[in-house]
Design a protein around this motif. Structure first.
Motif, PDB file in Angstrom:
ATOM      1  N   GLY A 195       0.785  -1.224   0.000  1.00  0.00           N
ATOM      2  CA  GLY A 195       0.000   0.000   0.000  1.00  0.00           C
ATOM      3  C   GLY A 195       0.817   1.273   0.000  1.00  0.00           C
ATOM      4  O   GLY A 195       0.247   2.370   0.052  1.00  0.00           O
ATOM      5  N   MET A 196       2.140   1.160  -0.060  1.00  0.00           N
ATOM      6  CA  MET A 196       2.975   2.363  -0.026  1.00  0.00           C
ATOM      7  C   MET A 196       2.784   3.215  -1.269  1.00  0.00           C
ATOM      8  O   MET A 196       2.738   4.441  -1.199  1.00  0.00           O
ATOM      9  CB  MET A 196       4.451   1.990   0.119  1.00  0.00           C
ATOM     10  CG  MET A 196       5.393   3.194  -0.021  1.00  0.00           C
ATOM     11  SD  MET A 196       7.140   2.779   0.116  1.00  0.00           S
ATOM     12  CE  MET A 196       7.243   2.515   1.880  1.00  0.00           C
ATOM     13  N   PHE A 197       2.666   2.560  -2.444  1.00  0.00           N
ATOM     14  CA  PHE A 197       2.648   3.284  -3.705  1.00  0.00           C
ATOM     15  C   PHE A 197       1.225   3.456  -4.226  1.00  0.00           C
ATOM     16  O   PHE A 197       0.415   2.521  -4.172  1.00  0.00           O
ATOM     17  CB  PHE A 197       3.509   2.568  -4.743  1.00  0.00           C
ATOM     18  CG  PHE A 197       4.961   2.506  -4.365  1.00  0.00           C
ATOM     19  CD1 PHE A 197       5.810   3.572  -4.625  1.00  0.00           C
ATOM     20  CD2 PHE A 197       5.485   1.396  -3.731  1.00  0.00           C
ATOM     21  CE1 PHE A 197       7.144   3.524  -4.273  1.00  0.00           C
ATOM     22  CE2 PHE A 197       6.816   1.335  -3.363  1.00  0.00           C
ATOM     23  CZ  PHE A 197       7.649   2.405  -3.633  1.00  0.00           C
ATOM     24  N   SER A 198       0.953   4.635  -4.748  1.00  0.00           N
ATOM     25  CA  SER A 198      -0.341   4.917  -5.356  1.00  0.00           C
ATOM     26  C   SER A 198      -0.536   4.031  -6.589  1.00  0.00           C
ATOM     27  O   SER A 198       0.433   3.709  -7.284  1.00  0.00           O
ATOM     28  CB  SER A 198      -0.397   6.392  -5.756  1.00  0.00           C
ATOM     29  OG  SER A 198      -1.503   6.650  -6.584  1.00  0.00           O
ATOM     30  N   PRO A 199      -1.782   3.643  -6.903  1.00  0.00           N
ATOM     31  CA  PRO A 199      -2.027   2.827  -8.104  1.00  0.00           C
ATOM     32  C   PRO A 199      -1.566   3.510  -9.393  1.00  0.00           C
ATOM     33  O   PRO A 199      -1.244   2.829 -10.365  1.00  0.00           O
ATOM     34  CB  PRO A 199      -3.551   2.636  -8.093  1.00  0.00           C
ATOM     35  CG  PRO A 199      -3.952   2.824  -6.665  1.00  0.00           C
ATOM     36  CD  PRO A 199      -3.005   3.851  -6.113  1.00  0.00           C
ATOM     37  N   ASP A 200      -1.549   4.843  -9.404  1.00  0.00           N
ATOM     38  CA  ASP A 200      -1.094   5.554 -10.602  1.00  0.00           C
ATOM     39  C   ASP A 200       0.268   6.231 -10.366  1.00  0.00           C
ATOM     40  O   ASP A 200       0.561   7.280 -10.945  1.00  0.00           O
ATOM     41  CB  ASP A 200      -2.130   6.578 -11.059  1.00  0.00           C
ATOM     42  CG  ASP A 200      -2.461   7.603  -9.970  1.00  0.00           C
ATOM     43  OD1 ASP A 200      -2.036   7.411  -8.813  1.00  0.00           O
ATOM     44  OD2 ASP A 200      -3.141   8.602 -10.278  1.00  0.00           O
TER      45      ASP A 200
END
Length: 493
Positions: free
Chosen positions: A280-285
């Motif tokens: 969950g650290m990185f945004s999906p975009d």
């Protein structure tokens, strides 16, 4: 009596000096820009040399880009020390990743967390490098001469900051592979950190693979890591024993491994499992901003990201230059939308047509001359912005040519794989111009201009003439160039 008054005057002077130094320290400590602290104070503790070490001063090796083309420029930098012992092999292939479960501390209270693997550079030299990096606005920190950068960032890029605000996730993932980089590291890292401050450090992460440098590159990065984490960003530092240019090595395969290693946090964050601190650290975009060992400014980074986002591109590249901005560098891995090299390379392998860029792509040539972005088949140019999701999910990665496939560089193979997956919106941005040393960057900016020379950085929207009309299909054929004197044409996917 006279002597007593003399000592009283000395004492009074000492008291006044102490008070002034204290007040100055408070001003520096409270100074901030864009709402984020800038750490110009004491560095975190760094292990000193052993007393028996007596290194001799010398100029550090000037870094060269990972290319067949040899650079001839020089760069001024802080003197380093002659290595007194070899790289400790126990430091090969190590990960020094942030402890996500603990909140960031200020550098003054951070423990070392690492030790010097070598005696390649002293505490004093590391301190000078780190201070120069954190002092962005100074074009000539003591011991350094580096390319000048605008001190203000245009409102054009405010949307990039606003898009990430409040998400609690990393939106901008900076990735680098560095080796022997002390000649360029001051301005390179200073501009990256300044761009991160603007975008919001809490929405940024940086991943660097360091390749067994003996000029102090690793030691500088290890010290800098604590300051970046104290800003609120994530800093992944990895060492690697991979030597792409070693005899008998598959250079493209090894370069691909280094690039993939820099992207490893993305893959870990997407992995499923009972314990994953990066989940969950990185945004999906999220976006990857992959940067070579180049001299650049924050506006170079931000303009490339801005174009990528607003043009809805899948890959967006800068232009890199040598010989003071007169010779395009990444010709081996770059192809125009008609499938040819950016300038013609005849069968004799000469570069006699290097000044005639995009000679067989009239629209590309026009837009290049007008500093407007345009679509290409493949590019890199010293810096590239990429959508992170395909890499995190394992859909694409950097690779070398397969048996029977034309020998190509890893950026060109990446473009080929992106086209196969319907992600062929690949953009070249001629307003962003980079070089591989500070001296070369100065010459390149003089010849090619800064971003703000060609772009109205106060306009937050693309001008109509900037907008690219995307071509969905790749060119019918693409030039294969295993060596400059052995061209042929192959299918693009």
């Amino acid at each position: 009596m006279t002597r007593a008054r003399y000592y009283q005057a000395l004492l009074a002077g000492a008291v006044i000096a102490t008070v002034l130094l204290f007040l100055l320290a408070q001003v520096i400590r409270s100074h901030n820009r864009n709402g984020f602290a800038i750490f110009h104070g004491d560095l975190p503790p760094i292990p000193e040399f052993e007393p028996s070490d007596k290194p001799e001063l010398h100029e550090p090796t000037i870094n060269e880009p990972e290319s067949e083309i040899q650079q001839t420029s020089t760069s001024n930098s802080v003197p380093s020390e002659t290595p007194s012992k070899q790289w400790d092999d126990s430091w090969n292939d190590k990960n020094f990743w942030p402890n996500i479960s603990k909140s960031a501390q200020t550098p003054a209270s951070v423990s070392t967390g690492w030790t010097l693997p070598t005696n390649h550079i002293s505490h004093t030299a590391v301190e000078k490098y780190v201070r120069s990096i954190l002092d962005f606005e100074n074009d000539s920190p003591p011991g350094f001469e580096r390319v000048s950068c605008p001190s203000k960032i245009g409102s054009r890029y405010s949307l990039l900051r606003a898009q990430a605000a409040g998400s609690g996730q990393v939106q901008y993932f900076f990735a680098l592979s560095l080796r022997q980089s002390t000649g360029i590291i001051s301005r390179l890292m200073s501009s990256i950190i300044e761009a991160m401050r603007f975008l919001g450090p809490e929405h940024c992460a940086i991943s660097i693979v360091e390749g067994r440098s003996d000029d102090g590159t690793y030691e500088i990065l290890a010290a800098l890591k604590m300051h970046v984490e104290a800003m609120g960003a994530q800093f992944f530092l990895t060492t690697s024993s991979i030597k792409p240019k070693a005899e008998g090595e598959d250079r493209i395969k090894r370069l691909s491994e280094l690039r993939n290693k820099a992207l490893e946090p993305l893959k870990v964050s997407a992995a499923t499992g009972p314990i994953n601190e990066l989940a969950g650290m990185f945004s999906p975009d999220a976006l990857i901003i992959f940067i070579n060992d180049v001299g650049l400014c924050p506006e170079d980074i931000l303009e490339l990201v801005f174009q990528h986002v607003n043009q809805d591109a899948h890959m967006t590249c800068a232009f890199d230059w040598i010989l003071d901005g007169t010779l395009f560098h990444d010709v081996w891995v770059s192809r125009s939308l008609v499938g040819n090299t950016f300038f013609e390379i005849p069968h004799d392998g000469s570069w006699s047509y290097s000044q005639d860029l995009f000679f067989d792509d009239p629209d590309g040539r026009r837009r290049f001359d007008e500093f407007q972005p345009f679509q290409v088949y493949s590019c890199w140019g010293g810096m590239a912005v990429l959508d992170a999701a395909p890499f995190a999910e394992g859909v694409v990665s950097f690779r070398s040519s397969k048996p029977g496939e034309c020998l190509m560089g890893e950026p060109m193979l990446l473009a080929k794989d992106l086209y196969r997956r319907g992600r062929g919106k690949i953009l070249a941005v001629p307003a962003v111009n980079l070089a591989y040393s500070d001296n070369e960057a100065v010459g390149t900016k003089d010849v090619r201009g800064y971003v703000h020379d060609h772009i109205n950085v106060s306009k937050s929207k693309l001008d109509q003439e900037e907008i690219v009309s995307w071509q969905r299909a790749p060119p019918a054929m693409v030039k294969c160039l295993p060596t400059f004197d052995n061209p042929s044409w192959v299918e693009p996917t």
